[in-house]
Enzyme design. Structure first.
Site, PDB file in Angstrom:
ATOM      1  N   SER A   1       0.835  -1.204   0.000  1.00  0.00           N
ATOM      2  CA  SER A   1       0.000   0.000   0.000  1.00  0.00           C
ATOM      3  C   SER A   1       0.867   1.250   0.000  1.00  0.00           C
ATOM      4  O   SER A   1       1.981   1.256   0.565  1.00  0.00           O
ATOM      5  CB  SER A   1      -0.855  -0.033   1.274  1.00  0.00           C
ATOM      6  OG  SER A   1      -1.465   1.200   1.488  1.00  0.00           O
TER       7      SER A   1
ATOM      8  N   LYS B   1       1.928  -3.889   6.556  1.00  0.00           N
ATOM      9  CA  LYS B   1       2.375  -3.826   5.156  1.00  0.00           C
ATOM     10  C   LYS B   1       3.901  -3.639   5.106  1.00  0.00           C
ATOM     11  O   LYS B   1       4.592  -4.249   4.304  1.00  0.00           O
ATOM     12  CB  LYS B   1       1.653  -2.699   4.412  1.00  0.00           C
ATOM     13  CG  LYS B   1       0.166  -2.953   4.235  1.00  0.00           C
ATOM     14  CD  LYS B   1      -0.107  -4.226   3.431  1.00  0.00           C
ATOM     15  CE  LYS B   1      -1.564  -4.592   3.366  1.00  0.00           C
ATOM     16  NZ  LYS B   1      -1.827  -5.929   2.814  1.00  0.00           N
TER      17      LYS B   1
ATOM     18  N   TYR C   1      -2.201  -1.495  10.973  1.00  0.00           N
ATOM     19  CA  TYR C   1      -2.435  -1.945   9.596  1.00  0.00           C
ATOM     20  C   TYR C   1      -1.245  -1.568   8.705  1.00  0.00           C
ATOM     21  O   TYR C   1      -0.677  -2.406   7.999  1.00  0.00           O
ATOM     22  CB  TYR C   1      -3.729  -1.339   9.024  1.00  0.00           C
ATOM     23  CG  TYR C   1      -3.841  -1.571   7.533  1.00  0.00           C
ATOM     24  CD1 TYR C   1      -4.222  -2.813   7.031  1.00  0.00           C
ATOM     25  CD2 TYR C   1      -3.496  -0.565   6.611  1.00  0.00           C
ATOM     26  CE1 TYR C   1      -4.273  -3.037   5.655  1.00  0.00           C
ATOM     27  CE2 TYR C   1      -3.553  -0.783   5.246  1.00  0.00           C
ATOM     28  CZ  TYR C   1      -3.941  -2.020   4.781  1.00  0.00           C
ATOM     29  OH  TYR C   1      -3.973  -2.247   3.416  1.00  0.00           O
TER      30      TYR C   1
HETATM   31  P1  NAD Z   1     -11.182  -7.294   0.902  1.00  0.00           P
HETATM   32  O1  NAD Z   1     -11.468  -7.333   2.359  1.00  0.00           O
HETATM   33  O2  NAD Z   1     -12.299  -6.975  -0.024  1.00  0.00           O
HETATM   34  O3  NAD Z   1     -10.541  -8.679   0.441  1.00  0.00           O
HETATM   35  C1  NAD Z   1      -9.763  -9.482   1.291  1.00  0.00           C
HETATM   36  C2  NAD Z   1     -10.273 -10.902   1.201  1.00  0.00           C
HETATM   37  O4  NAD Z   1      -9.470 -11.757   2.002  1.00  0.00           O
HETATM   38  C3  NAD Z   1     -11.724 -11.063   1.689  1.00  0.00           C
HETATM   39  O5  NAD Z   1     -12.466 -11.770   0.725  1.00  0.00           O
HETATM   40  C4  NAD Z   1     -11.586 -11.870   2.989  1.00  0.00           C
HETATM   41  O6  NAD Z   1     -12.692 -12.705   3.203  1.00  0.00           O
HETATM   42  C5  NAD Z   1     -10.283 -12.633   2.745  1.00  0.00           C
HETATM   43  N1  NAD Z   1      -9.527 -12.971   3.969  1.00  0.00           N
HETATM   44  C6  NAD Z   1      -9.167 -12.139   4.969  1.00  0.00           C
HETATM   45  N2  NAD Z   1      -8.452 -12.815   5.900  1.00  0.00           N
HETATM   46  C7  NAD Z   1      -8.355 -14.099   5.455  1.00  0.00           C
HETATM   47  C8  NAD Z   1      -7.733 -15.279   5.968  1.00  0.00           C
HETATM   48  N3  NAD Z   1      -7.099 -15.283   7.131  1.00  0.00           N
HETATM   49  N4  NAD Z   1      -7.826 -16.421   5.244  1.00  0.00           N
HETATM   50  C9  NAD Z   1      -8.476 -16.429   4.044  1.00  0.00           C
HETATM   51  N5  NAD Z   1      -9.073 -15.349   3.518  1.00  0.00           N
HETATM   52  C10 NAD Z   1      -9.017 -14.190   4.210  1.00  0.00           C
HETATM   53  O7  NAD Z   1      -9.968  -6.280   0.695  1.00  0.00           O
HETATM   54  P2  NAD Z   1      -9.406  -5.622  -0.651  1.00  0.00           P
HETATM   55  O8  NAD Z   1      -9.786  -4.186  -0.655  1.00  0.00           O
HETATM   56  O9  NAD Z   1      -9.715  -6.470  -1.811  1.00  0.00           O
HETATM   57  O10 NAD Z   1      -7.850  -5.660  -0.332  1.00  0.00           O
HETATM   58  C11 NAD Z   1      -7.028  -6.710  -0.784  1.00  0.00           C
HETATM   59  C12 NAD Z   1      -5.598  -6.468  -0.334  1.00  0.00           C
HETATM   60  O11 NAD Z   1      -5.156  -5.215  -0.825  1.00  0.00           O
HETATM   61  C13 NAD Z   1      -5.408  -6.419   1.189  1.00  0.00           C
HETATM   62  O12 NAD Z   1      -4.180  -7.042   1.482  1.00  0.00           O
HETATM   63  C14 NAD Z   1      -5.350  -4.942   1.487  1.00  0.00           C
HETATM   64  O13 NAD Z   1      -4.611  -4.674   2.646  1.00  0.00           O
HETATM   65  C15 NAD Z   1      -4.628  -4.434   0.237  1.00  0.00           C
HETATM   66  N6  NAD Z   1      -4.879  -3.022  -0.036  1.00  0.00           N
HETATM   67  C16 NAD Z   1      -6.173  -2.589  -0.164  1.00  0.00           C
HETATM   68  C17 NAD Z   1      -6.416  -1.243  -0.431  1.00  0.00           C
HETATM   69  C18 NAD Z   1      -7.839  -0.724  -0.514  1.00  0.00           C
HETATM   70  O14 NAD Z   1      -8.030   0.494  -0.392  1.00  0.00           O
HETATM   71  N7  NAD Z   1      -8.842  -1.550  -0.753  1.00  0.00           N
HETATM   72  C19 NAD Z   1      -5.353  -0.354  -0.589  1.00  0.00           C
HETATM   73  C20 NAD Z   1      -4.045  -0.834  -0.481  1.00  0.00           C
HETATM   74  C21 NAD Z   1      -3.825  -2.185  -0.199  1.00  0.00           C
HETATM   75  C1  WQD Z   2      -9.633   9.487   0.935  1.00  0.00           C
HETATM   76  C2  WQD Z   2      -9.799  10.984   1.205  1.00  0.00           C
HETATM   77  C3  WQD Z   2     -10.138  11.548   3.522  1.00  0.00           C
HETATM   78  C4  WQD Z   2     -14.008   9.552   3.898  1.00  0.00           C
HETATM   79  C5  WQD Z   2      -7.054   4.532   3.184  1.00  0.00           C
HETATM   80  C6  WQD Z   2      -6.042   3.793   4.015  1.00  0.00           C
HETATM   81  C7  WQD Z   2      -4.863   3.398   3.174  1.00  0.00           C
HETATM   82  C8  WQD Z   2      -5.310   2.608   1.947  1.00  0.00           C
HETATM   83  C9  WQD Z   2      -6.432   3.282   1.216  1.00  0.00           C
HETATM   84  C10 WQD Z   2      -5.113   0.272   2.347  1.00  0.00           C
HETATM   85  C11 WQD Z   2      -9.059  11.442   2.444  1.00  0.00           C
HETATM   86  C12 WQD Z   2     -11.358  11.883   2.688  1.00  0.00           C
HETATM   87  C13 WQD Z   2     -12.827  10.054   3.398  1.00  0.00           C
HETATM   88  C14 WQD Z   2     -15.027  10.469   4.296  1.00  0.00           C
HETATM   89  C15 WQD Z   2     -13.603  12.294   3.613  1.00  0.00           C
HETATM   90  N1  WQD Z   2      -5.800   1.321   2.274  1.00  0.00           N
HETATM   91  N2  WQD Z   2     -12.625  11.395   3.252  1.00  0.00           N
HETATM   92  N3  WQD Z   2     -14.777  11.820   4.116  1.00  0.00           N
HETATM   93  O1  WQD Z   2      -7.327   7.701   3.772  1.00  0.00           O
HETATM   94  O2  WQD Z   2      -6.303   7.788   1.462  1.00  0.00           O
HETATM   95  O3  WQD Z   2      -6.455   5.660   2.620  1.00  0.00           O
HETATM   96  O4  WQD Z   2      -7.480   3.658   2.131  1.00  0.00           O
HETATM   97  O5  WQD Z   2      -3.925   0.097   2.289  1.00  0.00           O
HETATM   98  O6  WQD Z   2      -4.025   2.645   3.970  1.00  0.00           O
HETATM   99  O7  WQD Z   2      -5.630   4.650   5.052  1.00  0.00           O
HETATM  100  O8  WQD Z   2      -8.534   6.715   1.765  1.00  0.00           O
HETATM  101  O9  WQD Z   2     -10.882   6.672   1.066  1.00  0.00           O
HETATM  102  O10 WQD Z   2     -10.348   6.780   3.543  1.00  0.00           O
HETATM  103  O11 WQD Z   2      -9.938   8.773   2.127  1.00  0.00           O
HETATM  104  O12 WQD Z   2     -13.443  13.505   3.479  1.00  0.00           O
HETATM  105  O13 WQD Z   2     -16.111  10.103   4.786  1.00  0.00           O
HETATM  106  O14 WQD Z   2     -11.197  11.239   1.463  1.00  0.00           O
HETATM  107  O15 WQD Z   2      -9.884  12.537   4.464  1.00  0.00           O
HETATM  108  O16 WQD Z   2      -8.583  12.713   2.173  1.00  0.00           O
HETATM  109  P1  WQD Z   2      -7.115   7.069   2.469  1.00  0.00           P
HETATM  110  P2  WQD Z   2     -10.000   7.149   2.154  1.00  0.00           P
END
Ligand code: NAD
Ligand code: WQD
Length: 337
Positions: A125, A154, A150
Site C-alpha cells: 500500500s 504492510k 495496519y
Molecule cells: P477485501 O477485504 O475486499 O478482500 C480481502 C479478502 O481476504 C476477503 O475476501 C476476505 O474474506 C479474505 N480474507 C481475509 N483474511 C483471510 C484469511 N485469514 N484467510 C483467508 N481469507 C481471508 O480487501 P481488498 O480491498 O480487496 O484488499 C485486498 C488487499 O489489498 C489487502 O491485502 C489490502 O490490505 C490491500 N490493499 C487494499 C487497499 C484498498 O483500499 N482496498 C489499498 C491498499 C492495499
Molecule cells: C480518501 C480521502 C479523507 C471519507 C485509506 C487507508 C490506506 C489505503 C487506502 C489500504 C481522504 C477523505 C474520506 C469520508 C472524507 N488502504 N474522506 N470523508 O485515507 O487515502 O487511505 O485507504 O492500504 O491505507 O488509510 O482513503 O478513502 O479513507 O480517504 O473527506 O467520509 O477522502 O480525508 O482525504 P485514504 P480514504
C-alpha cells in the site's frame, strides 16, 4: 498455469481473478469468507464464462495451507490479497491485524520455499510512504514510521518477503496500491464494505443513494488547491491488470531482482472536492456534504510516480476517474436493488 489467489473473493481479488482468467490462467481461490460472500464466484463465472476453483480456508491455519499445496502441487504462483484492511480497527485490535496480516504471509512463504521456483505477488500500500516530502511519490521514497498497526503490517510484510526471497527460490513483486475504487463494468462484482464505509467513494455512493444523510469532508484547511486532501484514485480493473502484468513478468523470468517494487496509481492527484464534483457530473445527483474537522492520521497528499511501472512492467492505468466513479455508482445502484 495454476495461480493461487488468496482473498480472491474480495474487492481487488475478485477483479484480478477475472483478468487472470481472461488471460488464460487457471485460478484457485482461497478465502475464508470473513469479508466476502460466496456469490462473488457467480459474478466471476458470468463475466468470464469460467468458475474458478474455490477452497474455503482461513490461511492462518498452516496445516490447512500445507494440505492445499499438496492437493494442488502444480501451483506456479501466488497472488496474496487476504488480509484485514480497516485502518481504524487496526488501532483498536492490533493483535488481530498482526495475526491476520502476517501469519498467512509466513504460511504461504513456508510452502513456496519448498518449491524449486515460485512467484509471489504481495498487496502492499502507498500507506508505507506516510506523508512523503516529494510529489509524485517514487518507489525509492523512504518508508516512514507507520501510523497504524495496519500500515505496519504492510511494512513488515515487505521486509519479510525481502528477507525470505534473498535465501530462497521465490521471486516476488510488491505492488503498492494507491486508492483503488470502482467496480467491474458488468456490475457483477464490486466493493462490498462492511458497515459504515471508511473510504471516500463508498461513502459518497451510499450517500447519493440515500443510505447516509451526508458526506463529511474531513478538513478544508490543508495546503492544497482547495484545502481538501489529495489522493490518487485508481480504477480497480486497471489495478487488477497490474497483477497480471506482474505475474507475467515473474513467470517469464524478466525480473531483474528477487524482489521488485512498483507503485500502482494513475499519477494524477484529485482533491476531495474535485471527487465530489466529478461524482455529481457522472451521476447527476447533488451530493449533500459538509466540511468537518480533519480526520486523525490523514496525510495532506499522495499520488504516484508511474514512470517505473510504465517502463519496467509495461503497465499503465487506462480508465478515467469519471469511468471509475460511474462504475462505482452503477454498482451501488445494483447492490441496493
Ligand atoms: P477485501 O477485504 O475486499 O478482500 C480481502 C479478502 O481476504 C476477503 O475476501 C476476505 O474474506 C479474505 N480474507 C481475509 N483474511 C483471510 C484469511 N485469514 N484467510 C483467508 N481469507 C481471508 O480487501 P481488498 O480491498 O480487496 O484488499 C485486498 C488487499 O489489498 C489487502 O491485502 C489490502 O490490505 C490491500 N490493499 C487494499 C487497499 C484498498 O483500499 N482496498 C489499498 C491498499 C492495499
Ligand atoms: C480518501 C480521502 C479523507 C471519507 C485509506 C487507508 C490506506 C489505503 C487506502 C489500504 C481522504 C477523505 C474520506 C469520508 C472524507 N488502504 N474522506 N470523508 O485515507 O487515502 O487511505 O485507504 O492500504 O491505507 O488509510 O482513503 O478513502 O479513507 O480517504 O473527506 O467520509 O477522502 O480525508 O482525504 P485514504 P480514504
Amino acid at each position: 498455469m495454476k495461480i493461487l489467489v488468496t482473498g480472491g473473493l474480495g474487492f481487488i481479488g475478485s477483479h484480478t481473478v477475472v483478468e487472470l482468467q481472461n488471460k488464460g490462467y487457471d485460478v484457485i481461490i482461497v478465502d475464508d469468507l470473513s469479508n466476502a460472500t460466496i456469490s462473488v464466484l457467480d459474478g466471476i463465472e458470468k463475466i468470464t464464462g469460467k468458475r474458478p476453483e474455490f477452497v474455503q480456508l482461513d490461511i492462518r491455519d498452516l496445516a490447512g495451507v500445507s494440505k492445499l499445496f499438496s492437493n494442488y502441487n502444480d501451483i506456479l504462483g501466488v497472488i496474496h490479497f487476504a488480509a484485514s484492511k480497516a485502518v481504524g480497527e487496526s488501532v483498536e485490535r492490533p493483535l488481530l491485524y498482526y495475526d491476520n496480516n502476517l501469519v498467512p504471509l509466513i504460511n504461504l512463504l513456508k510452502e513456496l520455499d519448498k518449491k524449486d521456483n515460485s512467484h509471489f505477488i504481495f498487496s502492499s500500500s502507498c500507506t508505507v510512504y506516510g506523508q512523503a516530502d516529494v510529489m509524485p511519490i517514487t518507489e525509492d521514497a523512504p518508508v516512514q514510521q507507520a501510523m497504524s498497526p495496519y500500515g505496519n503490517t504492510k511494512q513488515i510484510g515487505e521486509e519479510i518477503i525481502t528477507d525470505v526471497t534473498r535465501v530462497s527460490n521465490i521471486s516476488a513483486i510488491l505492488l503498492r496500491y494507491f486508492n483503488p475504487i470502482g467496480a467491474h463494468e458488468s456490475t457483477l462484482i464490486g466493493e462490498l464494505p462492511n458497515g459504515v464505509p471508511q473510504n471516500l467513494i463508498p461513502f459518497i455512493t451510499q450517500t447519493a443513494i440515500g443510505l447516509r444523510k451526508e458526506l463529511s469532508v474531513f478538513g478544508d484547511d490543508y495546503d492544497t488547491v482547495d484545502g481538501t486532501c489529495i489522493r490518487d484514485y485508481i480504477h480497480v480493473v486497471d489495478l487488477a491488470k497490474a497483477h497480471v502484468a506482474a505475474l507475467d513478468r515473474l513467470i517469464k523470468g524478466d525480473n531483474i531482482e528477487k524482489v521488485e517494487t512498483f507503485n500502482i496509481g494513475t499519477g494524477k492527484g484529485s482533491s476531495v472536492l474535485e471527487i465530489i464534483n466529478a461524482f455529481e457530473k457522472v451521476s447527476g445527483v447533488k451530493l449533500p456534504y459538509k466540511v468537518v474537522a480533519r480526520r486523525e492520521g490523514d496525510i495532506t497528499q499522495a499520488y504516484a510516480a508511474t514512470d517505473k511501472v510504465n517502463e519496467i512492467l509495461g503497465w499503465k492505468a487506462e480508465l478515467s476517474l469519471e469511468t471509475a466513479l460511474n462504475s462505482a455508482w452503477k454498482w451501488e445502484q445494483k447492490v441496493r436493488k
